[in-house]
Design a protein around this motif. Structure first.
Motif, PDB file in Angstrom:
ATOM      1  N   ASP A 119       0.811  -1.222   0.000  1.00 33.34           N
ATOM      2  CA  ASP A 119       0.000   0.000   0.000  1.00 33.34           C
ATOM      3  C   ASP A 119       0.842   1.268   0.000  1.00 33.34           C
ATOM      4  O   ASP A 119       0.501   2.261  -0.651  1.00 33.34           O
ATOM      5  CB  ASP A 119      -0.928   0.010   1.221  1.00 33.34           C
ATOM      6  CG  ASP A 119      -2.086  -0.959   1.080  1.00 33.34           C
ATOM      7  OD1 ASP A 119      -2.284  -1.489  -0.040  1.00 33.34           O
ATOM      8  OD2 ASP A 119      -2.786  -1.209   2.086  1.00 33.34           O
TER       9      ASP A 119
ATOM     10  N   THR B 233      -1.678   4.354  -0.673  1.00 36.78           N
ATOM     11  CA  THR B 233      -2.774   4.108   0.268  1.00 36.78           C
ATOM     12  C   THR B 233      -2.281   3.665   1.642  1.00 36.78           C
ATOM     13  O   THR B 233      -2.986   3.009   2.382  1.00 36.78           O
ATOM     14  CB  THR B 233      -3.740   3.044  -0.290  1.00 36.78           C
ATOM     15  OG1 THR B 233      -2.992   1.869  -0.662  1.00 36.78           O
ATOM     16  CG2 THR B 233      -4.485   3.576  -1.499  1.00 36.78           C
TER      17      THR B 233
ATOM     18  N   ALA C 254     -13.743  -6.955   0.506  1.00 33.49           N
ATOM     19  CA  ALA C 254     -14.183  -5.559   0.373  1.00 33.49           C
ATOM     20  C   ALA C 254     -12.979  -4.617   0.317  1.00 33.49           C
ATOM     21  O   ALA C 254     -12.962  -3.662  -0.457  1.00 33.49           O
ATOM     22  CB  ALA C 254     -15.092  -5.188   1.542  1.00 33.49           C
ATOM     23  N   GLU C 255     -11.972  -4.888   1.143  1.00 31.30           N
ATOM     24  CA  GLU C 255     -10.765  -4.059   1.125  1.00 31.30           C
ATOM     25  C   GLU C 255     -10.033  -4.213  -0.204  1.00 31.30           C
ATOM     26  O   GLU C 255      -9.518  -3.235  -0.762  1.00 31.30           O
ATOM     27  CB  GLU C 255      -9.850  -4.451   2.287  1.00 31.30           C
ATOM     28  CG  GLU C 255     -10.392  -4.069   3.657  1.00 31.30           C
ATOM     29  CD  GLU C 255      -9.570  -4.642   4.787  1.00 31.30           C
ATOM     30  OE1 GLU C 255      -9.514  -3.995   5.857  1.00 31.30           O
ATOM     31  OE2 GLU C 255      -8.998  -5.743   4.626  1.00 31.30           O
TER      32      GLU C 255
ATOM     33  N   ASN D  21     -11.397  -4.994  -3.078  1.00 27.83           N
ATOM     34  CA  ASN D  21     -12.202  -4.324  -4.104  1.00 27.83           C
ATOM     35  C   ASN D  21     -11.960  -2.818  -4.080  1.00 27.83           C
ATOM     36  O   ASN D  21     -11.935  -2.157  -5.129  1.00 27.83           O
ATOM     37  CB  ASN D  21     -13.682  -4.619  -3.892  1.00 27.83           C
ATOM     38  CG  ASN D  21     -14.025  -6.075  -4.166  1.00 27.83           C
ATOM     39  OD1 ASN D  21     -13.277  -6.802  -4.826  1.00 27.83           O
ATOM     40  ND2 ASN D  21     -15.153  -6.523  -3.639  1.00 27.83           N
ATOM     41  N   GLN D  22     -11.808  -2.263  -2.876  1.00 32.14           N
ATOM     42  CA  GLN D  22     -11.574  -0.821  -2.762  1.00 32.14           C
ATOM     43  C   GLN D  22     -10.204  -0.440  -3.328  1.00 32.14           C
ATOM     44  O   GLN D  22     -10.030   0.640  -3.892  1.00 32.14           O
ATOM     45  CB  GLN D  22     -11.674  -0.394  -1.299  1.00 32.14           C
ATOM     46  CG  GLN D  22     -11.685   1.106  -1.097  1.00 32.14           C
ATOM     47  CD  GLN D  22     -11.855   1.491   0.355  1.00 32.14           C
ATOM     48  OE1 GLN D  22     -11.620   0.687   1.261  1.00 32.14           O
ATOM     49  NE2 GLN D  22     -12.254   2.728   0.604  1.00 32.14           N
ATOM     50  N   ALA D  23      -9.216  -1.310  -3.171  1.00 34.20           N
ATOM     51  CA  ALA D  23      -7.868  -1.020  -3.670  1.00 34.20           C
ATOM     52  C   ALA D  23      -7.717  -1.301  -5.150  1.00 34.20           C
ATOM     53  O   ALA D  23      -6.760  -0.833  -5.779  1.00 34.20           O
ATOM     54  CB  ALA D  23      -6.846  -1.847  -2.890  1.00 34.20           C
ATOM     55  N   ASP D  24      -8.626  -2.058  -5.737  1.00 38.92           N
ATOM     56  CA  ASP D  24      -8.517  -2.463  -7.134  1.00 38.92           C
ATOM     57  C   ASP D  24      -8.704  -1.264  -8.066  1.00 38.92           C
ATOM     58  O   ASP D  24      -9.321  -0.261  -7.692  1.00 38.92           O
ATOM     59  CB  ASP D  24      -9.572  -3.525  -7.438  1.00 38.92           C
ATOM     60  CG  ASP D  24      -9.224  -4.341  -8.671  1.00 38.92           C
ATOM     61  OD1 ASP D  24      -8.189  -4.066  -9.298  1.00 38.92           O
ATOM     62  OD2 ASP D  24     -10.011  -5.254  -9.012  1.00 38.92           O
ATOM     63  N   ARG D  25      -8.177  -1.384  -9.249  1.00 35.32           N
ATOM     64  CA  ARG D  25      -8.396  -0.357 -10.274  1.00 35.32           C
ATOM     65  C   ARG D  25      -8.246  -0.970 -11.654  1.00 35.32           C
ATOM     66  O   ARG D  25      -7.756  -2.096 -11.799  1.00 35.32           O
ATOM     67  CB  ARG D  25      -7.448   0.820 -10.080  1.00 35.32           C
ATOM     68  CG  ARG D  25      -5.986   0.500 -10.205  1.00 35.32           C
ATOM     69  CD  ARG D  25      -5.157   1.643  -9.660  1.00 35.32           C
ATOM     70  NE  ARG D  25      -5.286   1.744  -8.221  1.00 35.32           N
ATOM     71  CZ  ARG D  25      -4.687   2.664  -7.473  1.00 35.32           C
ATOM     72  NH1 ARG D  25      -3.954   3.594  -8.047  1.00 35.32           N
ATOM     73  NH2 ARG D  25      -4.845   2.710  -6.171  1.00 35.32           N
TER      74      ARG D  25
ATOM     75  N   GLU E 151      -8.071  12.915  -5.785  1.00 36.98           N
ATOM     76  CA  GLU E 151      -8.785  12.488  -4.581  1.00 36.98           C
ATOM     77  C   GLU E 151      -8.614  13.496  -3.462  1.00 36.98           C
ATOM     78  O   GLU E 151      -9.561  13.822  -2.756  1.00 36.98           O
ATOM     79  CB  GLU E 151      -8.269  11.113  -4.143  1.00 36.98           C
ATOM     80  CG  GLU E 151      -8.960  10.541  -2.898  1.00 36.98           C
ATOM     81  CD  GLU E 151     -10.389  10.133  -3.163  1.00 36.98           C
ATOM     82  OE1 GLU E 151     -11.115   9.860  -2.186  1.00 36.98           O
ATOM     83  OE2 GLU E 151     -10.793  10.109  -4.329  1.00 36.98           O
TER      84      GLU E 151
ATOM     85  N   SER F 126      -8.861   4.934  -5.804  1.00 37.45           N
ATOM     86  CA  SER F 126     -10.150   4.793  -5.160  1.00 37.45           C
ATOM     87  C   SER F 126     -10.075   4.682  -3.666  1.00 37.45           C
ATOM     88  O   SER F 126     -11.046   4.864  -2.966  1.00 37.45           O
ATOM     89  CB  SER F 126     -10.847   3.542  -5.712  1.00 37.45           C
ATOM     90  OG  SER F 126     -10.056   2.410  -5.486  1.00 37.45           O
ATOM     91  N   GLN F 127      -8.893   4.359  -3.143  1.00 37.43           N
ATOM     92  CA  GLN F 127      -8.792   4.188  -1.705  1.00 37.43           C
ATOM     93  C   GLN F 127      -7.973   5.304  -1.117  1.00 37.43           C
ATOM     94  O   GLN F 127      -6.822   5.489  -1.430  1.00 37.43           O
ATOM     95  CB  GLN F 127      -8.138   2.835  -1.369  1.00 37.43           C
ATOM     96  CG  GLN F 127      -8.052   2.613   0.139  1.00 37.43           C
ATOM     97  CD  GLN F 127      -7.446   1.262   0.452  1.00 37.43           C
ATOM     98  OE1 GLN F 127      -7.370   0.408  -0.407  1.00 37.43           O
ATOM     99  NE2 GLN F 127      -7.029   1.059   1.671  1.00 37.43           N
TER     100      GLN F 127
END
Length: 614
Positions: free
Chosen positions: A211, A216, A297-298, A300-304, A438, A452-453
């Protein structure tokens, strides 16, 4: 004039000393008890090599099509990955596009959300028939990060650990203590960073996987630089990977631990022993994730979205690969003594400079030979500019202490020194387009960096890029720091690209960081002065930088001395940070001063501490 006094370091931190000392005593006892541990025989490994027929894959055919479209004479192409968005999306594009092979070589892979995204894509690639080989330096495969090794038990995936250390993998400090009987080998680490798909496209540069390298991180985010490569040069990268993969120091994971060992490491410690609630472990079978501490869920939030390799702007240019041999990590110092390391090659390139050399390195500890080269260049009138970390932004105080010893001599010979800011409000602009968007959307103090995160609002920026630009026509980008560890201990890799366009693009990016997010260090009347950078857009809402700049410098300190309560760093940095950062940096001042007492102390501490982010 403001000074940074060690007397104001956070008092509450001293309350933890008795507990820390008890923990260290127990770790030392365990280290003594397991000091005779040894590695198993490494006889079961089988040799393998890279896929040679890249033109039979979609990625290889894409390279040929892009070259024909550009009517390029050069057979290698490059694209700078200077933002957290492109850094992750390019890697995902390589995994998604691979049909035959994926080869990854890294110093560290951290068990967090962005890594989970990459690991899931690698697992999917392996299940569709792609051979996945991951070569990882063993030093950081401890604690939670050891869970990355779970992927080794997937079909079609092989993971090997380079230069492994015997003993437990519960935590890093315990591992260091249990290896004190073999400090020489512990210091030598594989620091190479490669990400190769179908022997057609590849990535190298400063980033590890985690991260903090993709914008992130909760407490810290690294400002880093990679380069995406395609074509003939990737074959050289693959050949280098094979040499390390087939070396006797590369141990298959299964010879060192099994699934049961990983399950035991995944069990959280009792709250009483850590002082805080442990992070819950999710059963892998139930969640579908590779890492037990990351939820879907975590992830998915980090994916792009993956980068579109069909449209990315490529620069076609001649290039060569500088890379150390695996023997640099083995016993003996033959390669170092012969002057055949990546750093030696880089110094030779610098000496042909006619006008200027621009250096960006997070850890800048030159040593005698580098200093001699810089002095010769300056005598010829070559301009030398260096961007490195300040004490506040440095994640390795020992490295800063080593660098501080050379500052006066560097300034006296006319080297221009710039030291990185670490302020959270400037981190988003430095980390790349997605991070900046962001941050602007959420406001200057809402945190967030990267896609996204959003990261933590207090996460600070730390320089981690490694590059040298010579006469704005030659760019060297890779894993190497301009310090003694990279020169003498670690194996490194770097791309040498002869391109005016790409060199000028990299120069513009580095100069922008120097002008808006770094202090210019000067020395006048026996004192260090830190000239303020131009304020980044987000800083203007918190303070008036013009007022802080009115004196022409951020801080004036006498020469660093263990007897003086003056920290050799920009004191006015406190105006742009919270009190938490002041306490952290004040404590770092104490550490740096203690480590600066003698040349031997600094060199020993830095050389024996390979666990920085590197």
């Amino acid at each position: 004039m403001e000074t940074c006094s060690s007397a104001r370091a956070a008092p509450s931190s001293f309350a933890a000393w008795p507990r820390l000392l008890r923990w260290l005593a127990m770790a030392f006892y365990l280290g003594w008890a397991s000091g005779c541990a040894s590695l198993p025989a490494n006889d079961g490994r089988t040799a393998s090599t890279h896929f040679t027929q890249a033109d039979q894959t979609a990625l290889g055919q894409l390279v040929q099509a892009r070259r024909a479209q550009a009517a390029a004479r050069s057979d290698s192409a490059f694209f700078l990955l200077d933002s957290v968005d492109t850094a992750l999306s390019s890697r995902l594009a390589l995994v998604d596009g691979a049909q035959r092979s994926l080869d990854l070589q890294y110093y560290a892979i951290h068990a967090d959300a962005s890594t989970e995204v990459i690991l899931q894509r690698l697992r999917e690639a392996a299940r569709r028939g792609v051979r996945v080989r991951i070569l990882l330096d063993d030093f950081n495969t401890v604690g939670e990060d050891a869970q990355v090794l779970r992927l080794a038990f997937e079909p079609n995936v092989q993971i090997r650990l380079f230069n492994p250390l015997p003993g437990p993998r519960n935590n890093l400090i315990g591992r260091v203590i249990t290896s004190l009987h073999d400090v020489g080998r512990m210091q030598k680490r594989m620091h190479n960073k490669l990400f190769i798909a179908d022997n057609a496209w590849g990535i190298t540069g400063g980033r590890n996987l985690g991260d903090r390298y993709f914008g992130t991180g909760d407490k810290q985010n690294f400002v880093d630089l990679d380069v995406l490569a395609a074509g003939r040069i990737v074959r050289d990268m693959s050949a280098s990977f094979d040499r390390f993969w087939n070396d006797k120091l590369a141990y298959p994971v299964q010879t060192l631990l099994d699934k049961e060992d990983l399950e035991a490491l995944a069990k959280p410690l009792a709250p009483a022993s850590t002082g805080q609630l442990p992070k819950p472990v999710i059963p892998v079978a139930a969640s579908g994730t590779v890492l037990p501490t990351v939820t879907q869920a975590e992830a998915n939030q980090a994916d792009r979205a993956s980068m579109d390799l069909r449209t990315v702007r490529l620069t076609w240019a001649p290039a060569t690969l500088l890379v150390d041999e695996p023997g640099k990590i083995g016993p003996g110092d033959d390669e170092v003594d012969a002057g055949e390391t990546v750093i030696d090659g880089l110094l030779n390139l610098m000496q042909v400079a006619q006008r200027e050399v621009l250096i960006i390195t997070p850890y800048f500890v030159p040593g005698a030979r580098m200093m001699a080269v810089y002095e010769q260049m300056r005598k010829r009138g070559v301009r030398i500019r260096v961007l490195t970390n300040s004490l506040a932004s440095n994640d390795a105080p020992a490295a800063h202490a080593g660098y501080a010893r050379y500052r006066k001599a560097l300034l006296d010979m006319g080297v221009e020194l710039h030291e990185m800011r670490s302020d959270p409000e400037s981190a988003a602009d430095l980390l790349g387009s997605g991070a900046a968007r962001e941050q602007r959307r959420r406001g200057p103090w809402s945190g967030g960096a990267g896609g996204s995160q959003a990261g933590n609002a207090d996460s600070r920026a730390s320089l981690h890029s490694k590059a040298v630009i010579i006469d704005q026509r030659l760019a060297v980008i890779g894993s190497m720091n301009l310090d003694l560890r990279s020169q003498l201990k670690n194996s490194e890799v770097g791309l040498v690209i002869r391109s005016t366009a790409l060199s000028q693009e990299a120069t513009r990016q580095i100069e922008n960081t120097m002008n808006t997010a770094a202090y210019r260090l000067e020395r006048r009347d026996g004192k260090y002065h830190w000239r303020a950078p131009r304020a980044p857009p987000t800083a203007t809402k918190r303070a008036n930088p013009a007022r802080a700049r009115s004196s022409g410098s951020w801080c004036a300190c006498s020469a660093p001395s263990p007897r003086k309560k003056c920290c050799s760093r920009p004191a006015a940095h406190i105006r742009f940070t919270s009190s938490t950062y002041f306490f952290q940096n004040a404590a770092s001042c104490v550490v740096a001063k203690l480590m600066r007492i003698s040349v031997l102390g600094v060199r020993s501490a830095w050389n024996s501490a390979p666990g920085a982010s590197r």
